[in-house]
Design a protein around this motif. Structure first.
Motif, PDB file in Angstrom:
ATOM      1  N   ASP A 165       8.129   4.921 -25.910  1.00 22.21           N
ATOM      2  CA  ASP A 165       8.659   3.651 -26.436  1.00 22.21           C
ATOM      3  C   ASP A 165       7.938   3.227 -27.722  1.00 22.21           C
ATOM      4  N   GLY A 166       7.091   4.115 -28.225  1.00 22.08           N
ATOM      5  CA  GLY A 166       6.398   3.812 -29.473  1.00 22.08           C
ATOM      6  C   GLY A 166       5.068   3.105 -29.274  1.00 22.08           C
ATOM      7  N   SER A 167       4.810   2.655 -28.039  1.00 25.42           N
ATOM      8  CA  SER A 167       3.534   2.001 -27.773  1.00 25.42           C
ATOM      9  C   SER A 167       2.428   3.058 -27.780  1.00 25.42           C
ATOM     10  N   SER A 168       1.215   2.640 -28.111  1.00 25.63           N
ATOM     11  CA  SER A 168       0.137   3.626 -28.160  1.00 25.63           C
ATOM     12  C   SER A 168      -1.162   3.075 -27.607  1.00 25.63           C
ATOM     13  N   LYS A 169      -2.077   3.977 -27.402  1.00 21.88           N
ATOM     14  CA  LYS A 169      -3.325   3.649 -26.719  1.00 21.88           C
ATOM     15  C   LYS A 169      -4.433   4.475 -27.344  1.00 21.88           C
ATOM     16  N   LYS A 170      -5.573   3.838 -27.637  1.00 22.02           N
ATOM     17  CA  LYS A 170      -6.728   4.570 -28.175  1.00 22.02           C
ATOM     18  C   LYS A 170      -7.653   4.946 -27.025  1.00 22.02           C
ATOM     19  N   VAL A 171      -8.087   6.179 -27.007  1.00 20.86           N
ATOM     20  CA  VAL A 171      -8.980   6.618 -25.927  1.00 20.86           C
ATOM     21  C   VAL A 171     -10.253   7.198 -26.540  1.00 20.86           C
ATOM     22  N   GLU A 172     -11.394   6.754 -26.036  1.00 18.72           N
ATOM     23  CA  GLU A 172     -12.673   7.330 -26.456  1.00 18.72           C
ATOM     24  C   GLU A 172     -12.949   8.527 -25.548  1.00 18.72           C
ATOM     25  N   VAL A 173     -13.009   9.698 -26.131  1.00 17.79           N
ATOM     26  CA  VAL A 173     -13.144  10.918 -25.329  1.00 17.79           C
ATOM     27  C   VAL A 173     -14.518  11.548 -25.549  1.00 17.79           C
ATOM     28  N   PRO A 174     -15.369  11.565 -24.517  1.00 18.27           N
ATOM     29  CA  PRO A 174     -16.694  12.162 -24.687  1.00 18.27           C
ATOM     30  C   PRO A 174     -16.649  13.688 -24.755  1.00 18.27           C
ATOM     31  N   ALA A 175     -17.519  14.251 -25.567  1.00 17.42           N
ATOM     32  CA  ALA A 175     -17.614  15.708 -25.685  1.00 17.42           C
ATOM     33  C   ALA A 175     -18.485  16.239 -24.553  1.00 17.42           C
ATOM     34  N   ARG A 176     -18.016  17.310 -23.965  1.00 20.53           N
ATOM     35  CA  ARG A 176     -18.728  17.854 -22.806  1.00 20.53           C
ATOM     36  C   ARG A 176     -18.889  19.364 -22.966  1.00 20.53           C
ATOM     37  N   LYS A 177     -20.085  19.846 -22.645  1.00 25.09           N
ATOM     38  CA  LYS A 177     -20.318  21.296 -22.653  1.00 25.09           C
ATOM     39  C   LYS A 177     -19.568  21.916 -21.495  1.00 25.09           C
ATOM     40  N   ILE A 178     -19.156  23.148 -21.698  1.00 23.61           N
ATOM     41  CA  ILE A 178     -18.406  23.829 -20.647  1.00 23.61           C
ATOM     42  C   ILE A 178     -19.246  23.951 -19.370  1.00 23.61           C
ATOM     43  N   GLN A 179     -20.564  24.125 -19.554  1.00 23.67           N
ATOM     44  CA  GLN A 179     -21.440  24.263 -18.387  1.00 23.67           C
ATOM     45  C   GLN A 179     -21.468  22.960 -17.581  1.00 23.67           C
ATOM     46  N   THR A 180     -21.536  21.830 -18.293  1.00 23.12           N
ATOM     47  CA  THR A 180     -21.553  20.524 -17.631  1.00 23.12           C
ATOM     48  C   THR A 180     -20.224  20.291 -16.923  1.00 23.12           C
ATOM     49  N   GLU A 181     -19.171  20.630 -17.668  1.00 24.14           N
ATOM     50  CA  GLU A 181     -17.809  20.480 -17.158  1.00 24.14           C
ATOM     51  C   GLU A 181     -17.645  21.231 -15.834  1.00 24.14           C
ATOM     52  N   MET A 182     -18.209  22.440 -15.795  1.00 19.69           N
ATOM     53  CA  MET A 182     -18.053  23.262 -14.601  1.00 19.69           C
ATOM     54  C   MET A 182     -18.878  22.760 -13.435  1.00 19.69           C
ATOM     55  N   LYS A 183     -20.065  22.230 -13.767  1.00 19.22           N
ATOM     56  CA  LYS A 183     -20.893  21.668 -12.693  1.00 19.22           C
ATOM     57  C   LYS A 183     -20.140  20.520 -12.029  1.00 19.22           C
ATOM     58  N   MET A 184     -19.445  19.727 -12.848  1.00 21.74           N
ATOM     59  CA  MET A 184     -18.708  18.593 -12.304  1.00 21.74           C
ATOM     60  C   MET A 184     -17.537  19.087 -11.459  1.00 21.74           C
ATOM     61  N   GLU A 185     -17.000  20.187 -11.880  1.00 22.49           N
ATOM     62  CA  GLU A 185     -15.871  20.759 -11.159  1.00 22.49           C
ATOM     63  C   GLU A 185     -16.311  21.329  -9.812  1.00 22.49           C
ATOM     64  N   MET A 186     -17.600  21.711  -9.744  1.00 23.25           N
ATOM     65  CA  MET A 186     -18.115  22.352  -8.542  1.00 23.25           C
ATOM     66  C   MET A 186     -18.541  21.337  -7.487  1.00 23.25           C
ATOM     67  N   LYS A 187     -18.388  20.056  -7.802  1.00 25.65           N
ATOM     68  CA  LYS A 187     -18.776  19.021  -6.839  1.00 25.65           C
ATOM     69  C   LYS A 187     -18.072  19.247  -5.507  1.00 25.65           C
ATOM     70  N   PRO A 188     -18.753  18.944  -4.404  1.00 26.96           N
ATOM     71  CA  PRO A 188     -18.086  19.118  -3.105  1.00 26.96           C
ATOM     72  C   PRO A 188     -16.797  18.302  -3.096  1.00 26.96           C
ATOM     73  N   GLY A 189     -15.810  18.821  -2.437  1.00 29.99           N
ATOM     74  CA  GLY A 189     -14.533  18.103  -2.423  1.00 29.99           C
ATOM     75  C   GLY A 189     -13.622  18.679  -3.490  1.00 29.99           C
ATOM     76  N   MET A 190     -14.209  18.935  -4.663  1.00 33.62           N
ATOM     77  CA  MET A 190     -13.438  19.557  -5.736  1.00 33.62           C
ATOM     78  C   MET A 190     -13.274  21.041  -5.431  1.00 33.62           C
ATOM     79  N   MET A 191     -14.266  21.605  -4.772  1.00 27.87           N
ATOM     80  CA  MET A 191     -14.234  23.018  -4.419  1.00 27.87           C
ATOM     81  C   MET A 191     -12.971  23.356  -3.633  1.00 27.87           C
ATOM     82  N   HIS A 192     -12.601  22.414  -2.802  1.00 30.99           N
ATOM     83  CA  HIS A 192     -11.448  22.617  -1.950  1.00 30.99           C
ATOM     84  C   HIS A 192     -10.191  22.845  -2.793  1.00 30.99           C
ATOM     85  N   ASP A 193     -10.041  21.969  -3.787  1.00 33.48           N
ATOM     86  CA  ASP A 193      -8.900  22.089  -4.694  1.00 33.48           C
ATOM     87  C   ASP A 193      -8.879  23.452  -5.361  1.00 33.48           C
ATOM     88  N   HIS A 194     -10.070  23.892  -5.711  1.00 34.05           N
ATOM     89  CA  HIS A 194     -10.182  25.129  -6.442  1.00 34.05           C
ATOM     90  C   HIS A 194      -9.688  26.301  -5.621  1.00 34.05           C
TER      91      HIS A 194
END
Lengths: 197, 169
Positions: free
Chosen positions: B136-165
Protein backbone atom coordinates in the motif's frame (compact mmCIF):
# COMPACT_ATOMS: atom_id res chain seq x y z
CA UNK A 1 61.54 -53.42 -46.91
CA UNK A 2 62.45 -52.41 -43.32
CA UNK A 3 60.61 -49.10 -43.82
CA UNK A 4 57.40 -50.92 -44.85
CA UNK A 5 57.56 -53.19 -41.76
CA UNK A 6 57.94 -50.16 -39.47
CA UNK A 7 55.11 -48.46 -41.33
CA UNK A 8 52.83 -51.47 -40.79
CA UNK A 9 53.78 -51.69 -37.10
CA UNK A 10 52.99 -48.00 -36.56
CA UNK A 11 49.68 -48.40 -38.37
CA UNK A 12 48.81 -51.46 -36.25
CA UNK A 13 49.75 -49.62 -33.05
CA UNK A 14 47.53 -46.69 -34.04
CA UNK A 15 44.69 -49.05 -34.86
CA UNK A 16 45.06 -50.81 -31.48
CA UNK A 17 45.08 -47.43 -29.71
CA UNK A 18 41.95 -46.36 -31.58
CA UNK A 19 40.14 -49.63 -30.75
CA UNK A 20 41.01 -49.25 -27.05
CA UNK A 21 39.71 -45.68 -27.06
CA UNK A 22 36.44 -46.66 -28.68
CA UNK A 23 35.90 -49.58 -26.33
CA UNK A 24 34.75 -47.23 -23.56
CA UNK A 25 31.07 -47.91 -23.01
CA UNK A 26 28.93 -45.10 -24.38
CA UNK A 27 26.96 -44.82 -21.14
CA UNK A 28 29.92 -43.31 -19.31
CA UNK A 29 29.62 -39.99 -21.08
CA UNK A 30 26.15 -39.04 -19.89
CA UNK A 31 24.84 -38.56 -16.37
CA UNK A 32 26.97 -39.13 -13.29
CA UNK A 33 26.81 -42.70 -12.07
CA UNK A 34 25.03 -43.94 -8.98
CA UNK A 35 26.34 -42.67 -5.63
CA UNK A 36 28.49 -45.70 -4.91
CA UNK A 37 30.56 -45.23 -8.06
CA UNK A 38 31.03 -41.48 -7.57
CA UNK A 39 34.25 -39.85 -6.52
CA UNK A 40 37.77 -40.11 -7.80
CA UNK A 41 41.14 -38.43 -7.96
CA UNK A 42 41.65 -34.90 -9.23
CA UNK A 43 44.20 -32.11 -9.27
CA UNK A 44 43.29 -28.41 -9.02
CA UNK A 45 45.19 -25.24 -8.14
CA UNK A 46 45.49 -23.32 -4.87
CA UNK A 47 47.51 -20.22 -3.95
CA UNK A 48 50.25 -22.63 -2.84
CA UNK A 49 50.34 -24.60 -6.08
CA UNK A 50 48.57 -27.73 -7.28
CA UNK A 51 46.60 -29.86 -4.84
CA UNK A 52 45.84 -33.47 -5.76
CA UNK A 53 43.45 -35.71 -3.89
CA UNK A 54 45.98 -38.57 -3.97
CA UNK A 55 48.44 -36.37 -2.05
CA UNK A 56 45.91 -36.25 0.77
CA UNK A 57 45.77 -40.03 1.23
CA UNK A 58 45.53 -40.91 4.90
CA UNK A 59 43.34 -37.87 5.59
CA UNK A 60 39.59 -37.47 5.65
CA UNK A 61 38.81 -34.89 2.96
CA UNK A 62 35.72 -32.67 3.12
CA UNK A 63 34.95 -31.44 -0.39
CA UNK A 64 32.55 -28.60 -1.12
CA UNK A 65 31.69 -26.84 -4.38
CA UNK A 66 30.58 -23.20 -4.20
CA UNK A 67 31.53 -19.61 -5.03
CA UNK A 68 32.50 -16.56 -3.03
CA UNK A 69 29.73 -14.31 -4.40
CA UNK A 70 27.31 -16.73 -2.72
CA UNK A 71 26.06 -14.73 0.26
CA UNK A 72 24.03 -17.36 2.02
CA UNK A 73 24.30 -21.03 1.10
CA UNK A 74 28.10 -21.33 0.99
CA UNK A 75 28.69 -19.37 4.22
CA UNK A 76 26.11 -21.54 5.98
CA UNK A 77 27.73 -24.77 4.77
CA UNK A 78 31.25 -23.53 5.50
CA UNK A 79 30.15 -22.11 8.84
CA UNK A 80 28.81 -25.46 10.00
CA UNK A 81 31.78 -27.41 8.68
CA UNK A 82 34.30 -25.02 10.23
CA UNK A 83 32.54 -25.35 13.57
CA UNK A 84 33.02 -29.09 13.26
CA UNK A 85 36.72 -28.56 12.45
CA UNK A 86 37.08 -26.24 15.44
CA UNK A 87 35.71 -28.96 17.70
CA UNK A 88 38.37 -31.50 16.66
CA UNK A 89 41.56 -31.85 18.71
CA UNK A 90 44.95 -31.19 17.12
CA UNK A 91 45.74 -34.82 16.22
CA UNK A 92 42.33 -35.31 14.64
CA UNK A 93 42.53 -32.01 12.78
CA UNK A 94 45.87 -33.10 11.25
CA UNK A 95 44.00 -35.97 9.64
CA UNK A 96 41.30 -33.80 8.07
CA UNK A 97 41.47 -31.52 5.04
CA UNK A 98 38.64 -29.30 3.91
CA UNK A 99 38.63 -28.25 0.21
CA UNK A 100 36.44 -25.53 -1.31
CA UNK A 101 36.23 -25.79 -5.11
CA UNK A 102 34.89 -22.75 -6.93
CA UNK A 103 32.17 -23.23 -9.55
CA UNK A 104 32.74 -19.61 -10.63
CA UNK A 105 36.38 -19.53 -11.79
CA UNK A 106 35.72 -16.37 -13.85
CA UNK A 107 35.12 -14.24 -10.74
CA UNK A 108 36.88 -16.24 -8.01
CA UNK A 109 40.59 -15.61 -8.14
CA UNK A 110 42.82 -17.84 -6.00
CA UNK A 111 43.55 -14.88 -3.71
CA UNK A 112 39.84 -14.22 -3.23
CA UNK A 113 39.25 -17.88 -2.48
CA UNK A 114 42.03 -17.81 0.08
CA UNK A 115 40.70 -14.85 2.06
CA UNK A 116 37.18 -16.24 1.79
CA UNK A 117 38.00 -19.71 3.13
CA UNK A 118 40.40 -18.39 5.80
CA UNK A 119 37.53 -16.41 7.29
CA UNK A 120 35.81 -19.67 8.18
CA UNK A 121 38.83 -21.80 9.10
CA UNK A 122 42.54 -21.30 8.36
CA UNK A 123 42.87 -24.94 7.34
CA UNK A 124 40.43 -24.78 4.41
CA UNK A 125 42.07 -24.74 0.97
CA UNK A 126 40.34 -22.87 -1.88
CA UNK A 127 40.75 -24.54 -5.26
CA UNK A 128 40.23 -23.46 -8.84
CA UNK A 129 41.14 -24.52 -12.35
CA UNK A 130 40.04 -24.00 -15.91
CA UNK A 131 36.26 -24.27 -16.45
CA UNK A 132 36.91 -27.68 -18.08
CA UNK A 133 39.00 -28.96 -15.15
CA UNK A 134 36.35 -27.89 -12.65
CA UNK A 135 33.56 -29.42 -14.74
CA UNK A 136 35.46 -32.72 -14.76
CA UNK A 137 35.84 -32.81 -10.95
CA UNK A 138 32.22 -31.77 -10.46
CA UNK A 139 31.08 -34.60 -12.73
CA UNK A 140 33.11 -37.14 -10.77
CA UNK A 141 31.17 -36.24 -7.63
CA UNK A 142 27.79 -35.72 -9.32
CA UNK A 143 27.77 -31.97 -8.66
CA UNK A 144 25.39 -29.90 -10.77
CA UNK A 145 26.07 -26.23 -11.31
CA UNK A 146 24.93 -23.65 -13.82
CA UNK A 147 25.43 -19.95 -14.30
CA UNK A 148 22.12 -18.07 -14.29
CA UNK A 149 21.27 -14.53 -15.25
CA UNK A 150 18.41 -13.75 -12.92
CA UNK A 151 18.00 -10.07 -13.66
CA UNK A 152 19.50 -9.21 -10.27
CA UNK A 153 21.75 -6.15 -10.14
CA UNK A 154 24.38 -8.33 -8.48
CA UNK A 155 25.25 -10.00 -11.78
CA UNK A 156 24.86 -13.66 -12.47
CA UNK A 157 24.40 -16.30 -9.78
CA UNK A 158 25.55 -19.89 -9.94
CA UNK A 159 23.04 -22.58 -9.03
CA UNK A 160 24.98 -25.38 -7.39
CA UNK A 161 24.69 -28.61 -5.45
CA UNK A 162 25.29 -27.83 -1.80
CA UNK A 163 26.46 -31.18 -0.48
CA UNK A 164 29.65 -31.64 1.50
CA UNK A 165 31.44 -34.77 0.28
CA UNK A 166 33.25 -36.77 2.94
CA UNK A 167 36.15 -38.67 1.39
CA UNK A 168 37.70 -41.54 3.36
CA UNK A 169 41.49 -41.74 3.96
CA UNK A 170 41.78 -44.24 1.07
CA UNK A 171 40.45 -41.62 -1.38
CA UNK A 172 37.00 -43.15 -1.87
CA UNK A 173 33.79 -41.20 -1.43
CA UNK A 174 32.40 -42.11 1.98
CA UNK A 175 29.31 -39.95 2.34
CA UNK A 176 27.50 -36.85 1.05
CA UNK A 177 26.21 -34.48 3.71
CA UNK A 178 23.12 -32.39 2.98
CA UNK A 179 23.21 -28.60 3.03
CA UNK A 180 22.92 -27.31 6.58
CA UNK A 181 24.08 -30.51 8.30
CA UNK A 182 24.72 -29.41 11.92
CA UNK A 183 28.35 -29.53 13.18
CA UNK A 184 27.67 -32.51 15.49
CA UNK A 185 26.67 -34.65 12.50
CA UNK A 186 29.65 -33.42 10.47
CA UNK A 187 31.96 -34.53 13.32
CA UNK A 188 30.20 -37.90 13.43
CA UNK A 189 30.76 -38.37 9.69
CA UNK A 190 34.45 -37.39 10.01
CA UNK A 191 34.97 -39.95 12.78
CA UNK A 192 33.15 -42.66 10.84
CA UNK A 193 35.24 -41.94 7.72
CA UNK A 194 38.47 -42.11 9.79
CA UNK A 195 37.56 -45.62 10.90
CA UNK A 196 37.17 -46.72 7.29
CA UNK A 197 40.93 -46.79 6.69
CA UNK B 1 -28.52 -26.15 12.77
CA UNK B 2 -30.86 -24.47 15.18
CA UNK B 3 -31.80 -20.84 14.94
CA UNK B 4 -30.10 -20.21 18.24
CA UNK B 5 -26.79 -21.46 16.94
CA UNK B 6 -27.20 -19.45 13.75
CA UNK B 7 -27.73 -16.24 15.65
CA UNK B 8 -24.70 -16.93 17.83
CA UNK B 9 -22.67 -17.41 14.66
CA UNK B 10 -23.94 -14.18 13.13
CA UNK B 11 -23.25 -12.33 16.35
CA UNK B 12 -19.75 -13.78 16.43
CA UNK B 13 -19.18 -12.64 12.86
CA UNK B 14 -20.33 -9.11 13.65
CA UNK B 15 -18.18 -9.05 16.78
CA UNK B 16 -15.22 -10.29 14.78
CA UNK B 17 -15.68 -7.56 12.19
CA UNK B 18 -15.95 -4.91 14.88
CA UNK B 19 -12.75 -6.09 16.55
CA UNK B 20 -10.88 -6.37 13.27
CA UNK B 21 -12.10 -3.03 11.91
CA UNK B 22 -9.71 -0.72 13.77
CA UNK B 23 -6.76 -2.90 12.65
CA UNK B 24 -8.00 -2.90 9.06
CA UNK B 25 -7.99 0.86 9.10
CA UNK B 26 -4.20 0.92 9.64
CA UNK B 27 -1.54 0.72 6.95
CA UNK B 28 0.46 -2.40 6.20
CA UNK B 29 3.49 -0.89 7.92
CA UNK B 30 1.44 -0.41 11.10
CA UNK B 31 0.20 -4.00 11.05
CA UNK B 32 3.58 -5.58 10.50
CA UNK B 33 6.18 -5.99 13.19
CA UNK B 34 9.76 -7.01 12.60
CA UNK B 35 11.39 -9.54 14.90
CA UNK B 36 15.01 -10.60 15.37
CA UNK B 37 16.50 -8.84 12.35
CA UNK B 38 20.18 -9.40 11.53
CA UNK B 39 22.52 -8.90 8.64
CA UNK B 40 25.25 -11.44 8.08
CA UNK B 41 28.88 -10.30 8.32
CA UNK B 42 30.69 -11.66 5.27
CA UNK B 43 34.35 -12.60 4.82
CA UNK B 44 36.74 -9.71 4.09
CA UNK B 45 36.59 -8.48 0.50
CA UNK B 46 33.10 -9.88 -0.09
CA UNK B 47 30.51 -7.25 -0.85
CA UNK B 48 27.24 -9.17 -0.96
CA UNK B 49 25.27 -10.21 2.06
CA UNK B 50 21.81 -11.13 3.26
CA UNK B 51 19.58 -9.56 5.88
CA UNK B 52 17.15 -11.82 7.70
CA UNK B 53 14.15 -11.21 9.97
CA UNK B 54 10.70 -12.43 10.90
CA UNK B 55 7.81 -10.26 9.65
CA UNK B 56 4.63 -10.69 11.72
CA UNK B 57 1.30 -9.55 10.39
CA UNK B 58 -1.25 -8.63 13.09
CA UNK B 59 -3.79 -7.67 10.44
CA UNK B 60 -6.78 -9.74 9.35
CA UNK B 61 -5.72 -9.39 5.75
CA UNK B 62 -2.64 -10.44 3.81
CA UNK B 63 0.14 -7.97 3.15
CA UNK B 64 3.11 -7.93 0.87
CA UNK B 65 6.62 -6.66 1.27
CA UNK B 66 7.37 -5.19 -2.14
CA UNK B 67 10.70 -3.41 -1.69
CA UNK B 68 13.69 -3.15 0.61
CA UNK B 69 16.19 -0.30 0.48
CA UNK B 70 19.35 0.48 2.37
CA UNK B 71 22.00 3.15 2.19
CA UNK B 72 24.55 0.54 3.27
CA UNK B 73 24.59 -1.19 -0.13
CA UNK B 74 24.49 -0.09 -3.75
CA UNK B 75 21.49 -2.27 -4.50
CA UNK B 76 19.01 -4.01 -2.23
CA UNK B 77 16.67 -6.71 -3.56
CA UNK B 78 14.26 -9.34 -2.30
CA UNK B 79 15.53 -12.84 -2.98
CA UNK B 80 14.72 -16.42 -2.22
CA UNK B 81 16.43 -19.79 -2.43
CA UNK B 82 14.91 -23.00 -3.63
CA UNK B 83 16.41 -26.43 -3.18
CA UNK B 84 15.84 -28.53 -6.29
CA UNK B 85 17.24 -31.98 -5.75
CA UNK B 86 20.14 -30.69 -3.67
CA UNK B 87 20.87 -27.81 -6.07
CA UNK B 88 20.39 -24.45 -4.40
CA UNK B 89 18.98 -21.76 -6.66
CA UNK B 90 18.90 -18.12 -5.67
CA UNK B 91 16.39 -15.91 -7.46
CA UNK B 92 15.03 -12.38 -7.05
CA UNK B 93 11.36 -12.27 -6.06
CA UNK B 94 8.80 -9.57 -6.82
CA UNK B 95 7.37 -9.53 -3.33
CA UNK B 96 7.15 -11.48 -0.09
CA UNK B 97 3.69 -12.31 1.16
CA UNK B 98 2.88 -12.01 4.85
CA UNK B 99 -0.37 -13.85 5.49
CA UNK B 100 -3.15 -12.42 7.66
CA UNK B 101 -2.26 -13.06 11.31
CA UNK B 102 0.72 -14.97 10.05
CA UNK B 103 4.39 -14.39 9.46
CA UNK B 104 7.03 -14.48 6.78
CA UNK B 105 10.35 -15.89 7.90
CA UNK B 106 13.40 -14.48 6.16
CA UNK B 107 16.22 -16.85 7.06
CA UNK B 108 19.43 -18.33 5.63
CA UNK B 109 18.73 -20.74 2.78
CA UNK B 110 15.35 -19.17 2.14
CA UNK B 111 13.83 -15.71 1.70
CA UNK B 112 16.16 -12.81 2.39
CA UNK B 113 16.87 -9.17 1.76
CA UNK B 114 19.84 -9.32 -0.61
CA UNK B 115 22.31 -6.49 -0.16
CA UNK B 116 24.57 -6.12 -3.18
CA UNK B 117 27.70 -3.98 -3.17
CA UNK B 118 28.20 -3.18 0.51
CA UNK B 119 29.70 0.30 0.79
CA UNK B 120 31.78 -0.62 3.80
CA UNK B 121 32.80 -3.76 5.61
CA UNK B 122 30.41 -4.74 8.38
CA UNK B 123 31.72 -5.37 11.87
CA UNK B 124 30.13 -6.85 14.97
CA UNK B 125 28.18 -4.06 16.67
CA UNK B 126 27.35 -2.23 13.42
CA UNK B 127 23.77 -1.54 12.45
CA UNK B 128 22.42 -1.03 8.97
CA UNK B 129 19.14 0.73 8.31
CA UNK B 130 16.78 -1.10 5.99
CA UNK B 131 13.57 0.52 4.78
CA UNK B 132 10.80 -1.93 4.00
CA UNK B 133 7.99 -0.84 1.70
CA UNK B 134 4.67 -2.64 1.57
CA UNK B 135 2.01 -3.05 -1.12
CA UNK B 136 0.00 0.00 0.00
CA UNK B 137 3.05 2.23 -0.21
CA UNK B 138 3.50 2.44 3.55
CA UNK B 139 7.02 1.83 4.79
CA UNK B 140 8.97 1.01 7.89
CA UNK B 141 12.59 1.65 8.92
CA UNK B 142 14.36 -1.23 10.61
CA UNK B 143 17.68 -1.09 12.44
CA UNK B 144 19.42 -4.34 11.56
CA UNK B 145 22.41 -5.43 13.66
CA UNK B 146 25.36 -7.08 11.94
CA UNK B 147 26.07 -10.56 13.17
CA UNK B 148 28.98 -12.94 12.58
CA UNK B 149 28.03 -16.26 11.11
CA UNK B 150 29.53 -17.99 14.15
CA UNK B 151 27.34 -15.95 16.53
CA UNK B 152 24.35 -16.51 14.29
CA UNK B 153 24.88 -20.26 14.44
CA UNK B 154 25.33 -20.35 18.19
CA UNK B 155 21.95 -18.66 18.49
CA UNK B 156 20.49 -21.17 16.11
CA UNK B 157 21.86 -24.01 18.23
CA UNK B 158 19.89 -22.90 21.28
CA UNK B 159 17.83 -25.71 22.80
CA UNK B 160 14.38 -25.75 21.30
CA UNK B 161 15.75 -24.43 18.03
CA UNK B 162 17.58 -27.71 17.53
CA UNK B 163 14.26 -29.40 17.20
CA UNK B 164 13.27 -27.22 14.27
CA UNK B 165 16.55 -27.97 12.65
CA UNK B 166 16.09 -31.69 12.76
CA UNK B 167 12.73 -31.31 11.11
CA UNK B 168 14.41 -29.79 8.10
CA UNK B 169 15.90 -33.15 7.15
Amino acid sequence: MKKITIGIMVALALLLFWVLLMRQPAGEHGQPGPAETRGGDFTLRSTNGPVALHDLKGKVVLLYFGYTFCPDICPTSLGFTSQALAALDKTELDKVQMLFVTVDPARDTLEKLKSYTAYFHPGIIGLSGTPEEIAKVAKLYGVDYAKQNTGSAGGYVVDHSAYTYVIAPDGSLFKSLDHGTPPAQVIEAIHAAMKKS
Amino acid sequence: MTNKFRSIRIAACIMGTLIAAPVLAGSAAESISVNDPFVRIVPPGMTNTGAFMVLKNADAKDHKLVKAESSASKVTELHTHTNEGGVMKMRPVKDIEIKANGEAVLKPGSLHVMMIGLKQELKEGDNVTVTLTFEDGSSKKVEVPARKIQTEMKMEMKPGMMHDHKNMH
